[in-house]
Write an enzyme that holds these catalytic residues in place. Structure first.
Site, PDB file in Angstrom:
ATOM      1  N   GLU A  31      -2.253  11.841   9.701  1.00 24.39           N
ATOM      2  CA  GLU A  31      -2.264  10.656  10.564  1.00 24.39           C
ATOM      3  C   GLU A  31      -2.310   9.398   9.698  1.00 24.39           C
ATOM      4  OE1 GLU A  31      -5.040  10.166  13.768  1.00 24.39           O
ATOM      5  OE2 GLU A  31      -5.325  12.328  13.906  1.00 24.39           O
ATOM      6  N   ASP A  42     -11.647   3.224  17.522  1.00 22.53           N
ATOM      7  CA  ASP A  42     -12.035   3.337  16.122  1.00 22.53           C
ATOM      8  C   ASP A  42     -13.474   2.896  15.901  1.00 22.53           C
ATOM      9  OD1 ASP A  42      -9.486   4.155  15.520  1.00 22.53           O
ATOM     10  OD2 ASP A  42      -8.776   2.151  15.031  1.00 22.53           O
TER      11      ASP A  42
END
Length: 243
Positions: A31, A42
């Site tokens: 990723e 995040d």
């Protein structure tokens, strides 16, 4: 059976070097996080890394340009972890065309609900780019079944409530949920969020098809010597390969 190891790296000024390290040390997919000013999924480590990448002048064009330049050097399929606002701002058709040129295997878009994702797949037709489905453990069985049956590439299951890198503990009933997803899916089902250690790798390989490690790898790439990071990656790979 060997399980999938999917490391996450930030698309910063050194991301090609990081990509090659992952490629050489057991990754099955990689990723690449596209730096974004307002990430919703995040945690602090990846958010900080994204802000630093933006300050370094990294953006979608630079990342794609570098991938096009180095695409023949990378054997492992790589994906973009991004947010739909960034794609929309860039221009959806242009974005798809450019990432196809860069050999991007797939997209993980946390803020794109399943229903809109199915419409987005229509735009991906004609490219080789896959839209990776995310499934939260809090979803209903009906919704899990619907998402799993339409999934392509692999399924990314979110193993806890919170953001990447959290230490809040994994969902109760996680094993049963993963088994239910696997029952309705034709693609591997991997676990992400909060996974860091060799012990985690041993635990999750017993009931899933693999793991995603993000914040811990981002932290180690920033903090540690390259050889120490490689040793860590190899320890995760070995744990996933053990019978």
């Amino acid at each position: 059976m060997s399980k999938l190891f999917i490391p996450y790296i930030m698309g910063n000024k050194d991301f090609i070097q990081s990509l090659k390290i992952m490629d050489d040390n057991g990754a099955d997919f990689i990723e690449i996080g596209l730096p974004f000013s307002d990430p919703v999924a995040d945690g602090p480590t990846i958010m900080k890394a994204g802000q630093e990448a933006i300050q370094q002048g990294m953006n979608v064009n630079k990342i794609i340009d570098q991938l096009i330049e180095h695409k023949d050097d990378i054997k492992t399929p790589y994906l973009f972890m991004t947010y739909y606002n960034l794609i929309d701002y860039y221009g959806v058709e242009r974005f798809i065309k450019r990432i196809s040129e860069a050999n991007v295997y797939g997209l993980i878009i946390p803020d794109l609900p399943f229903e809109l994702g199915e419409k987005f797949k229509e735009k991906l037709k004609g490219s080789n780019v896959k839209l990776i489905s995310l499934i939260a453990m809090t979803s209903s069985e009906d919704r899990i079944k619907k998402i799993a049956e339409k999934a392509e590439g692999f399924i990314y299951t979110v193993t806890m409530n919170g953001s990447t890198g959290d230490d809040k503990g994994f969902h109760e009933g996680l094993k049963n949920k993963i088994a239910y997803i696997q029952k309705h899916s034709n693609v591997p089902v991997v676990c992400g969020f909060g996974i860091k250690t060799v012990e985690h790798a041993h635990e999750f390989k017993s009931f899933s098809d693999g793991i995603v490690i993000g914040s811990e790898i981002v932290k180690r790439l920033q903090r540690d010597q390259i050889n120490d990071t490689i040793s860590y990656l190899q320890s995760i790979r070995s744990a996933l390969d053990e019978a």
